[in-house]
Design a protein around this motif. Structure first.
Motif, PDB file in Angstrom:
ATOM      1  N   ILE A   1       0.847  -1.207   0.000  1.00 19.32           N
ATOM      2  CA  ILE A   1       0.000   0.000   0.000  1.00 19.32           C
ATOM      3  C   ILE A   1       0.879   1.252   0.000  1.00 19.32           C
ATOM      4  N   PHE A   2       1.924   1.240   0.838  1.00 20.46           N
ATOM      5  CA  PHE A   2       2.825   2.407   0.896  1.00 20.46           C
ATOM      6  C   PHE A   2       3.502   2.627  -0.449  1.00 20.46           C
ATOM      7  N   LEU A   3       4.008   1.512  -1.032  1.00 19.52           N
ATOM      8  CA  LEU A   3       4.767   1.674  -2.278  1.00 19.52           C
ATOM      9  C   LEU A   3       3.869   2.122  -3.418  1.00 19.52           C
ATOM     10  N   SER A   4       2.603   1.676  -3.390  1.00 18.96           N
ATOM     11  CA  SER A   4       1.708   2.164  -4.442  1.00 18.96           C
ATOM     12  C   SER A   4       1.299   3.601  -4.193  1.00 18.96           C
ATOM     13  N   ALA A   5       1.317   4.026  -2.927  1.00 15.78           N
ATOM     14  CA  ALA A   5       0.998   5.426  -2.645  1.00 15.78           C
ATOM     15  C   ALA A   5       2.137   6.342  -3.059  1.00 15.78           C
ATOM     16  N   THR A   6       3.372   5.822  -3.086  1.00 15.83           N
ATOM     17  CA  THR A   6       4.490   6.705  -3.462  1.00 15.83           C
ATOM     18  C   THR A   6       4.430   7.091  -4.935  1.00 15.83           C
ATOM     19  N   ARG A   7       3.723   6.295  -5.743  1.00 17.81           N
ATOM     20  CA  ARG A   7       3.712   6.598  -7.169  1.00 17.81           C
ATOM     21  C   ARG A   7       2.913   7.857  -7.477  1.00 17.81           C
ATOM     22  N   THR A   8       1.979   8.177  -6.587  1.00 15.55           N
ATOM     23  CA  THR A   8       1.167   9.363  -6.845  1.00 15.55           C
ATOM     24  C   THR A   8       1.567  10.541  -5.968  1.00 15.55           C
ATOM     25  N   SER A   9       2.714  10.425  -5.299  1.00 14.33           N
ATOM     26  CA  SER A   9       3.117  11.536  -4.432  1.00 14.33           C
ATOM     27  C   SER A   9       3.601  12.694  -5.290  1.00 14.33           C
TER      28      SER A   9
ATOM     29  N   ARG B   1      18.606  17.781  -4.758  1.00 18.50           N
ATOM     30  CA  ARG B   1      18.487  17.844  -6.212  1.00 18.50           C
ATOM     31  C   ARG B   1      18.798  16.507  -6.878  1.00 18.50           C
ATOM     32  N   THR B   2      19.701  15.720  -6.277  1.00 14.74           N
ATOM     33  CA  THR B   2      20.101  14.488  -6.957  1.00 14.74           C
ATOM     34  C   THR B   2      19.216  13.303  -6.617  1.00 14.74           C
ATOM     35  N   ILE B   3      18.721  13.246  -5.385  1.00  9.50           N
ATOM     36  CA  ILE B   3      17.907  12.099  -4.989  1.00  9.50           C
ATOM     37  C   ILE B   3      16.434  12.480  -5.101  1.00  9.50           C
ATOM     38  N   PRO B   4      15.611  11.711  -5.812  1.00  5.42           N
ATOM     39  CA  PRO B   4      14.183  12.018  -5.847  1.00  5.42           C
ATOM     40  C   PRO B   4      13.525  11.730  -4.510  1.00  5.42           C
ATOM     41  N   PHE B   5      12.435  12.417  -4.277  1.00  7.76           N
ATOM     42  CA  PHE B   5      11.770  12.281  -2.975  1.00  7.76           C
ATOM     43  C   PHE B   5      11.173  10.893  -2.793  1.00  7.76           C
ATOM     44  N   THR B   6      10.799  10.254  -3.899  1.00 10.83           N
ATOM     45  CA  THR B   6      10.193   8.930  -3.777  1.00 10.83           C
ATOM     46  C   THR B   6      11.179   7.907  -3.227  1.00 10.83           C
ATOM     47  N   HIS B   7      12.485   8.154  -3.376  1.00 11.83           N
ATOM     48  CA  HIS B   7      13.446   7.208  -2.806  1.00 11.83           C
ATOM     49  C   HIS B   7      13.398   7.252  -1.281  1.00 11.83           C
ATOM     50  N   TYR B   8      13.203   8.447  -0.747  1.00 16.97           N
ATOM     51  CA  TYR B   8      13.022   8.522   0.705  1.00 16.97           C
ATOM     52  C   TYR B   8      11.728   7.837   1.124  1.00 16.97           C
ATOM     53  N   LEU B   9      10.685   7.993   0.310  1.00 16.30           N
ATOM     54  CA  LEU B   9       9.428   7.300   0.638  1.00 16.30           C
ATOM     55  C   LEU B   9       9.628   5.795   0.658  1.00 16.30           C
ATOM     56  N   VAL B  10      10.365   5.275  -0.341  1.00 16.17           N
ATOM     57  CA  VAL B  10      10.585   3.829  -0.405  1.00 16.17           C
ATOM     58  C   VAL B  10      11.430   3.364   0.771  1.00 16.17           C
ATOM     59  N   LEU B  11      12.467   4.138   1.112  1.00 12.71           N
ATOM     60  CA  LEU B  11      13.330   3.759   2.240  1.00 12.71           C
ATOM     61  C   LEU B  11      12.525   3.710   3.529  1.00 12.71           C
ATOM     62  N   CYS B  12      11.714   4.735   3.784  1.00 11.52           N
ATOM     63  CA  CYS B  12      10.950   4.759   5.030  1.00 11.52           C
ATOM     64  C   CYS B  12       9.880   3.688   5.037  1.00 11.52           C
ATOM     65  N   SER B  13       9.312   3.370   3.878  1.00 11.27           N
ATOM     66  CA  SER B  13       8.336   2.282   3.830  1.00 11.27           C
ATOM     67  C   SER B  13       8.997   0.959   4.171  1.00 11.27           C
ATOM     68  N   CYS B  14      10.215   0.741   3.657  1.00 12.90           N
ATOM     69  CA  CYS B  14      10.921  -0.509   3.960  1.00 12.90           C
ATOM     70  C   CYS B  14      11.273  -0.587   5.444  1.00 12.90           C
ATOM     71  N   LEU B  15      11.707   0.535   6.028  1.00 13.33           N
ATOM     72  CA  LEU B  15      12.014   0.534   7.462  1.00 13.33           C
ATOM     73  C   LEU B  15      10.754   0.238   8.273  1.00 13.33           C
ATOM     74  N   PHE B  16       9.635   0.849   7.873  1.00 10.48           N
ATOM     75  CA  PHE B  16       8.379   0.617   8.585  1.00 10.48           C
ATOM     76  C   PHE B  16       7.950  -0.841   8.460  1.00 10.48           C
ATOM     77  N   PHE B  17       8.172  -1.412   7.262  1.00  9.21           N
ATOM     78  CA  PHE B  17       7.838  -2.823   7.044  1.00  9.21           C
ATOM     79  C   PHE B  17       8.651  -3.720   7.966  1.00  9.21           C
TER      80      PHE B  17
END
Lengths: 171, 109
Positions: free
Chosen positions: A102-110, B9-25
């Motif tokens: 759910i989180f990863l699919s939510a990141t696509r629309t951020s 500027r170099t790292i997209p924000f979604t990479h931080y989202l993915v990292l934090c999602s993995c940590l939360f997982f």
């Protein structure tokens, strides 16, 4: 800069996995200290120097010492757990993995554009202090009340035990 | 000091989202799987830190320092929570002589 970020990220996730996976509680605590230091390094990369410092002091300093103290106080060396069955672990994996999906699919629309980013001194003590004492003064006072309540709660928890032992000792 | 916002500027924000999602997982998996109540508490700390990192990243990318204030409050609440929780764990260890979370079901009224 890319390589620093990705190395830190992989190390952070690896140490977090080792916190969950290691059998001995003290090893878990040491891996958790490593995780907190790596997250502080992430804060430094994100230009939040004050929070990096506070993270090291509060988490890796105070909270982890509390955990270590409790683990050594309880003497958990013999208490190594073993899995009874794999069904609860499998259910946990499925539910947590669903949340991850759910989180990863939510990141696509951020949609967070980086146009507004830029000012260098967001994380400095001066800026944080100004914002904290100007706009967030009342929540900070509530925080102090929270600490007072926690302190009273801990004192009451330990005092109740002492009363019980005295009642046992008297007859 | 000038090279630090380079990461924004170099790292997209979604990479931080993915990292934090993995940590939360990982933290959530630890909370659900492990039986030792102290390790469950440590995994709750991982959850809190994943959210903290998320808020700091959002605050850095937006150029707004309100997220960092929220992280300060989260740290304060986490410190209070850990102290009270560890006191409760020590009390229950004195009563039950174990830290297995399956045996902590005597609180149900």
């Amino acid at each position: 800069m890319d390589k620093i970020f990705y190395t830190l990220s992989i190390l952070t996730i690896f140490t977090a996995i080792m916190v969950v996976a290691s059998k001995h509680p003290i090893r878990s605590i040491l891996y958790l200290v490593a995780t907190f230091f790596l997250i502080s390094a992430h804060y430094v990369l994100l230009n939040a120097q004050f929070l990096a410092l506070v993270n090291v002091v509060v988490y890796a300093g105070a909270i982890m010492v509390l955990f270590l103290f409790v683990v050594m106080f309880l003497n958990l060396n013999k208490d190594i757990e073993r899995f009874k069955s794999w069904i609860p672990a499998f259910a946990a994996l499925i539910s947590a993995g669903t949340l991850l999906m759910i989180f990863l699919s939510a990141t696509r629309t951020s949609q967070l554009t980086i146009e507004s980013a830029g000012s260098h001194d967001i994380g400095l003590v001066e800026t944080i202090g100004e914002v904290l004492y100007r706009d967030y003064l009342f929540p900070m006072e509530i925080c102090s009340v929270l600490f007072l309540v926690a302190m009273i709660g801990i004192v009451l928890l330990n005092r109740k035990e002492k009363v019980n032992t005295q009642n046992v000792m008297q007859p | 000091m000038n090279h630090i916002p380079e990461i924004i500027r170099t790292i997209p924000f979604t990479h931080y989202l993915v990292l934090c999602s993995c940590l939360f997982f990982v933290g959530l998996l630890g909370v659900l799987i492990r039986k030792n109540v102290i390790i469950v508490f440590m995994c709750i700390e991982i959850l809190l830190n994943a959210v903290n990192l998320m808020m700091v990243a959002a605050s850095a990318y937006r150029g707004d320092s309100a997220g960092q204030i929220m992280v300060l409050f989260t740290m304060a609440v986490a410190a209070a929570e850990v102290s009270v929780g560890l006191a409760i764990i020590v009390m229950m260890y004195k009563n039950l002589k174990t830290t297995n979370i399956d045996l902590f079901d005597q609180l149900k009224g």
